[in-house]
Write an enzyme that holds these catalytic residues in place. Sequence first.
Site: not given
Ligand code: LMR
Length: 392
Positions: A126, A207, A209, A242
Amino acid sequence: MLESLKPQPQDKILQLIALYRDDPRADKIDLGVGVYKDATGLTPVMRAVKAAERQLWEIETTKTYTGLAGEPAFAAAMIAMILGEGFEGRAAAVATPGGTGAIRQALELIKLSAPGAKVWLSDPTWPNHPSIIKYLGMESAEYRYFDAATCGIDFAGLLEDLGRVSAGDVVLLHGCCHNPTGANLDMGQWAQVVDLLLARGAVPFVDLAYQGFGDGLQEDAAATRLIASSFPEVLIAASCSKNFGIYRERTGILIALADPTRKALVQGNLAFLNRQNYSFPPDHGARLVTMILADPALRADWQAELEEVRLNMLSLRQSLAHELRRATNSDRYDFVAHHRGMFSRLGLSEAQVMELRDRFGVYMVGDSRINIAGLNARTVPILAAAIAAVGG
Ligand code: LMR
């Protein structure tokens, strides 16, 4: 003073929101930011969240400050949901503004106790992970993760790279539903990673999420539980954005597992970090989550709706893989059905991603990550045909 500021790079995921909004085409398709949408394109407030909000409105008598670390009941409920029973004696925790807040506080905690520690990130990960690490001036390294040829895991490369981790290095792992690829380790592979990192003396940083978006609420916690019971010290950043659908309430938690003799010390440092960065964490979302997890009826309804969400994404995956098979006359996209979570990286080039945007109004992240939940029964064949049309 402010004239010396430099423009900052735009976040590639958040940038897509504006680009999509400004596109006048009625048939545009948003597969960008990781937000769940139902078949009508709505991100609903979950039933249990609405019910808890109604109850809270009736019973809440004050808006005075909570504890600096958030309410202990929130931490206890989240620790139990993520780890199961038996971790109370080792687990320090603070409520944070969302999962990002938890990641930020975890990195600050690492910096505070081991300023030179290197943080290993999966390639890819990410984008906010490396961005915050760079902002904090911390050292990082990458381990191979994604095999571009198969859109699965490069497990041999991953083991080779993690074999170079030094004692005290921190390794950031996606607990489930890897973002951005959707390719996930199986439990046999997790066990190997755990053995290797134990041998290297690494500190795992999980992590988490998307618990409940992959194989189920319990199943998605399995890797985190294995890690928690194997290592003396573990950091876990978890988000309720989420799985409770409370994105804007900014509800997350940082859990730090340590030796029981050090729990109070770690807890004090976590509370200190909250005080330095924003003082008290947001309460509303955390309170709703606590109510839902504590009330058997609300909890059952929440779990049932979360399961509907998960199964909807799973069935979209299956139909997309099926339509891509037909549209491209090949099985090279079968991985879409095997990936888990909100995302799949399709393995398209940046030029193909741009062409999909320009010609077809299909918005995905530049690395060809799609948000599966942005699709519905009508748009799945449209996407598959568009991918075939750009030579994907
Ligand atoms: C994403 O990866 O789209 C989500 O985790 C939202 C974000 O804050 O990037």
